[in-house]
Design an enzyme around this catalytic site. Structure first.
Site, PDB file in Angstrom:
ATOM      1  N   TYR A  25       0.793  -1.225   0.000  1.00  0.00           N
ATOM      2  CA  TYR A  25       0.000   0.000   0.000  1.00  0.00           C
ATOM      3  C   TYR A  25       0.826   1.276   0.000  1.00  0.00           C
ATOM      4  O   TYR A  25       0.270   2.366  -0.067  1.00  0.00           O
ATOM      5  CB  TYR A  25      -0.953  -0.005   1.209  1.00  0.00           C
ATOM      6  CG  TYR A  25      -1.908  -1.167   1.172  1.00  0.00           C
ATOM      7  CD1 TYR A  25      -2.985  -1.179   0.302  1.00  0.00           C
ATOM      8  CD2 TYR A  25      -1.709  -2.280   1.982  1.00  0.00           C
ATOM      9  CE1 TYR A  25      -3.854  -2.253   0.247  1.00  0.00           C
ATOM     10  CE2 TYR A  25      -2.570  -3.360   1.940  1.00  0.00           C
ATOM     11  CZ  TYR A  25      -3.642  -3.344   1.068  1.00  0.00           C
ATOM     12  OH  TYR A  25      -4.494  -4.413   1.015  1.00  0.00           O
ATOM     13  N   ASN A  76     -13.287   4.067  -1.708  1.00  0.00           N
ATOM     14  CA  ASN A  76     -12.410   2.923  -1.494  1.00  0.00           C
ATOM     15  C   ASN A  76     -13.001   2.213  -0.287  1.00  0.00           C
ATOM     16  O   ASN A  76     -12.706   2.574   0.850  1.00  0.00           O
ATOM     17  CB  ASN A  76     -10.967   3.359  -1.234  1.00  0.00           C
ATOM     18  CG  ASN A  76     -10.038   2.172  -1.078  1.00  0.00           C
ATOM     19  OD1 ASN A  76     -10.478   1.064  -0.818  1.00  0.00           O
ATOM     20  ND2 ASN A  76      -8.751   2.424  -1.210  1.00  0.00           N
ATOM     21  N   HIS A  82     -15.885  -6.550  -0.436  1.00  0.00           N
ATOM     22  CA  HIS A  82     -16.148  -7.968  -0.617  1.00  0.00           C
ATOM     23  C   HIS A  82     -17.230  -8.508   0.308  1.00  0.00           C
ATOM     24  O   HIS A  82     -17.694  -9.631   0.111  1.00  0.00           O
ATOM     25  CB  HIS A  82     -14.859  -8.769  -0.384  1.00  0.00           C
ATOM     26  CG  HIS A  82     -13.636  -8.034  -0.792  1.00  0.00           C
ATOM     27  ND1 HIS A  82     -13.351  -7.733  -2.113  1.00  0.00           N
ATOM     28  CD2 HIS A  82     -12.638  -7.478  -0.056  1.00  0.00           C
ATOM     29  CE1 HIS A  82     -12.224  -7.039  -2.164  1.00  0.00           C
ATOM     30  NE2 HIS A  82     -11.776  -6.872  -0.935  1.00  0.00           N
ATOM     31  N   ASP A  89     -26.179  -0.935  -1.524  1.00  0.00           N
ATOM     32  CA  ASP A  89     -27.598  -0.571  -1.429  1.00  0.00           C
ATOM     33  C   ASP A  89     -27.747   0.925  -1.188  1.00  0.00           C
ATOM     34  O   ASP A  89     -28.599   1.578  -1.795  1.00  0.00           O
ATOM     35  CB  ASP A  89     -28.283  -1.349  -0.308  1.00  0.00           C
ATOM     36  CG  ASP A  89     -28.638  -2.773  -0.698  1.00  0.00           C
ATOM     37  OD1 ASP A  89     -28.471  -3.139  -1.887  1.00  0.00           O
ATOM     38  OD2 ASP A  89     -29.090  -3.531   0.191  1.00  0.00           O
ATOM     39  N   HIS A 102      -9.317   1.296  -5.598  1.00  0.00           N
ATOM     40  CA  HIS A 102      -8.484   0.413  -4.782  1.00  0.00           C
ATOM     41  C   HIS A 102      -7.015   0.654  -5.105  1.00  0.00           C
ATOM     42  O   HIS A 102      -6.671   0.945  -6.253  1.00  0.00           O
ATOM     43  CB  HIS A 102      -8.820  -1.057  -5.033  1.00  0.00           C
ATOM     44  CG  HIS A 102     -10.233  -1.383  -4.708  1.00  0.00           C
ATOM     45  ND1 HIS A 102     -10.676  -1.531  -3.417  1.00  0.00           N
ATOM     46  CD2 HIS A 102     -11.311  -1.546  -5.509  1.00  0.00           C
ATOM     47  CE1 HIS A 102     -11.964  -1.790  -3.441  1.00  0.00           C
ATOM     48  NE2 HIS A 102     -12.374  -1.792  -4.697  1.00  0.00           N
ATOM     49  N   ARG A 115     -10.498 -11.207  -2.768  1.00  0.00           N
ATOM     50  CA  ARG A 115     -10.561  -9.768  -3.016  1.00  0.00           C
ATOM     51  C   ARG A 115     -11.010  -9.423  -4.433  1.00  0.00           C
ATOM     52  O   ARG A 115     -11.174  -8.270  -4.773  1.00  0.00           O
ATOM     53  CB  ARG A 115      -9.213  -9.120  -2.713  1.00  0.00           C
ATOM     54  CG  ARG A 115      -8.851  -9.197  -1.242  1.00  0.00           C
ATOM     55  CD  ARG A 115      -7.787  -8.188  -0.902  1.00  0.00           C
ATOM     56  NE  ARG A 115      -7.371  -8.283   0.480  1.00  0.00           N
ATOM     57  CZ  ARG A 115      -7.956  -7.624   1.486  1.00  0.00           C
ATOM     58  NH1 ARG A 115      -8.978  -6.836   1.260  1.00  0.00           N
ATOM     59  NH2 ARG A 115      -7.507  -7.759   2.713  1.00  0.00           N
TER      60      ARG A 115
END
Length: 154
Positions: A25, A76, A82, A89, A102, A115
């Protein structure tokens, strides 16, 4: 007249950027990302409401509160990508562009195949992944291009 407002939401563990798996990351913090996003957006004439939560319900509430007052969403969702049905919704309530974002290309990591499933993707206008923190800047630019198309519609 005010600038269009973009809601930029960040899900669980993104507050740990720079600490959590920096080899995946990066070393920048979420505050670093926020600073860059705000500067990019300002240069494009956009305002940004940048938020992070580790709580699914809080993210849902922020999405709902955006109804009627935002021009777009960059999200993000982190691991909620997942697992959450509530977030997509809530996004379906909105009538604005939605960009799912992402850091990594999840298809590169066979040990993280789970993922590859995204509950958000079906409601997203577009998806940006695999560009690290720079993906946030790409998302801001993409949102600007959606709101202010650079090419005439045919």
């Amino acid at each position: 007249m005010s600038n269009p407002l973009i809601l930029c939401l960040n899900g669980p563990n993104l507050n740990m950027l720079g600490v959590r798996e920096p080899e995946l990351y990066g070393r920048q913090t979420l505050a670093d990302v926020e600073t860059a996003v705000r500067a990019k957006a300002e240069g494009l004439g956009l305002d940004v409401d940048f938020r992070q939560s580790n709580y699914e319900g809080e993210l849902v509430t922020w999405i709902q509160q955006g109804h009627g007052s935002i021009a777009g969403v960059i999200i993000n969702p982190g691991a909620y990508t997942h697992t959450s049905i509530a977030i997509p919704d809530a996004l379906r309530i909105l009538t604005v562009p939605i960009i799912e974002l992402h850091f990594n290309n999840s298809y590169r990591y066979a040990d993280r195949a789970f993922r590859q499933l995204s509950h958000v993707r079906p409601v997203a206008t577009g998806v940006i992944f695999g560009f690290g923190a720079a993906g946030y800047l790409n998302a801001v630019e993409a949102m600007n291009n959606i709101l202010n198309p650079p090419f005439p519609k045919s």
